[in-house]
Write a protein that holds these residues in place. Structure first.
Motif, PDB file in Angstrom:
ATOM      1  N   LEU A 273      18.465 -33.446  -6.033  1.00 19.52           N
ATOM      2  CA  LEU A 273      17.890 -32.552  -5.035  1.00 19.52           C
ATOM      3  C   LEU A 273      17.427 -33.376  -3.841  1.00 19.52           C
ATOM      4  CD1 LEU A 273      15.736 -30.222  -7.343  1.00 19.52           C
ATOM      5  CD2 LEU A 273      18.130 -29.952  -6.628  1.00 19.52           C
ATOM      6  N   VAL A 294      22.453 -30.992  -4.461  1.00 20.93           N
ATOM      7  CA  VAL A 294      21.996 -30.041  -3.439  1.00 20.93           C
ATOM      8  C   VAL A 294      21.431 -30.862  -2.291  1.00 20.93           C
ATOM      9  CG1 VAL A 294      20.463 -28.132  -2.889  1.00 20.93           C
ATOM     10  CG2 VAL A 294      21.418 -28.327  -5.201  1.00 20.93           C
ATOM     11  N   LEU A 314      17.247 -27.363  -0.150  1.00 18.49           N
ATOM     12  CA  LEU A 314      16.875 -27.298  -1.563  1.00 18.49           C
ATOM     13  C   LEU A 314      15.714 -26.339  -1.808  1.00 18.49           C
ATOM     14  CD1 LEU A 314      14.116 -29.089  -2.631  1.00 18.49           C
ATOM     15  CD2 LEU A 314      15.473 -30.909  -1.596  1.00 18.49           C
TER      16      LEU A 314
END
Length: 332
Positions: A273, A294, A314
């Protein structure tokens, strides 16, 4: 089932301390599972403690348990462990290999044993198989630039296997292993080191990185807010990790750093992330079976190795993912 060897394989096993609940360490169960898949000649466990978990070792199909007598020396010292395994190997007829966990002790033990036993050594192995009557090891090299396959043909090769690169499974037929006490010599290296004190590292909570099947990692893109990282890890029953930048900024403890100067992991699923995917980070996680990323930068290098990528914020993507996961997992 692929090719297997007929010679026994020796496995150095570790146990959790009482504060962790005791019993066989997860990485050791993984090593025993791997050893069973490589040979029909029997798996011999080396347990340098007074009371090994025989039930767990039997569940993993250990044929014998060798218990080295350390004469009061601490198994936390790699040189002492090397003495213990060397003494145990001498009690095994024509072993095919020695398997150890690729942690800070295991890597040093592997190097020392390779010299003493006259065999090759490979550390941070991501996979091992029998091929052409020998063992072939898969691992990355040069900071992940190369994927290599190494064949070990020495007298008794030593392989340090990354934790979580193998899924632990019980043996089809549990064994009732006999415990055999083994006399251990003292090398100059082990006599020259004394353990003065040992302090348990403060727990960061959740699942340990080395044992986790799912690892959720926060990077620069979190801006220091690890809430989404922890929330996703909790829902998936995974561990929290961090990049070097996140640790340098003080957003996460240094113990959670994954990469060239941190921990190496090989989970079933890695989720990054806000992680750009710099090489010093990816070298510590690219052995993961599946990589999910992400990030709001479509040109982030991590997308080059990701199995599934989402270009986006995110803080918008993760809440939606959490909502869906909680519904699918029964409203957690």
């Amino acid at each position: 089932m692929g090719e297997v060897l007929e010679r026994p394989i020796v496995v150095l096993v570790d146990h959790l301390d009482e504060a962790e609940g005791g019993g066989l360490a997860p990485a050791s169960a993984q090593l025993l599972t791997l050893a069973r898949s490589l040979t029909t000649g029997g798996v011999v466990a080396v347990a340098p403690i007074d009371s090994p978990d025989l039930a767990a070792l039997g569940e993993q199909g250990a044929a014998r348990v060798l218990a080295p007598d350390l004469a009061g020396r601490s198994p936390r010292v790699p040189a002492v462990l090397a003495d213990a395994v060397e003494g145990a190997v001498a009690e095994v007829e024509d072993p095919a290999a020695v398997l150890v966990a690729s942690d800070y002790r295991g890597r040093e033990v592997a190097a020392v044993l390779a010299v003493r036993l006259g065999g090759g050594a490979v550390v941070d192995a991501a996979g091992v198989k029998a091929e052409g009557g020998a063992l072939e090891v898969r691992k990355s090299a040069f900071a992940g630039t190369w994927a290599t396959r190494v064949r070990l043909t020495g007298r008794v090769p030593v392989i340090a296997v990354r934790p979580s690169s193998v899924e632990a499974r019980p043996a089809a037929e549990p064994s009732s292993p006999e415990v055999v006490r083994v006399a251990v010599g003292s090398s100059p290296e082990s006599l020259g080191v004394e353990l003065v004190s040992s302090t348990r590292q403060e727990s960061t909570g959740g699942v340990a990185l080395a044992d986790a099947r799912v690892v959720v990692v926060g990077g620069r893109g979190t801006g220091g807010d690890f809430g989404p990282v922890r929330a996703l890890a909790d829902v998936l029953g995974g561990a929290v990790g961090a990049t070097r930048v996140a640790c340098d900024e003080g957003w996460a403890p240094r113990a959670l750093q994954i990469g060239q100067t941190g921990v190496s992991v090989a989970p079933r699923i890695y989720i990054g992330l806000g992680v750009s995917g710099a090489i010093h980070h990816t070298v510590g996680m690219q052995a993961a079976r599946r990589i999910v990323a992400v990030d709001d930068d479509p040109d982030a290098p991590i997308f080059d190795i990701a199995d599934f990528g989402v270009v986006g914020d995110l803080f918008e993507v993760v809440p939606q993912a959490l909502e869906t996961l909680r519904k699918e997992l029964g409203g957690q």
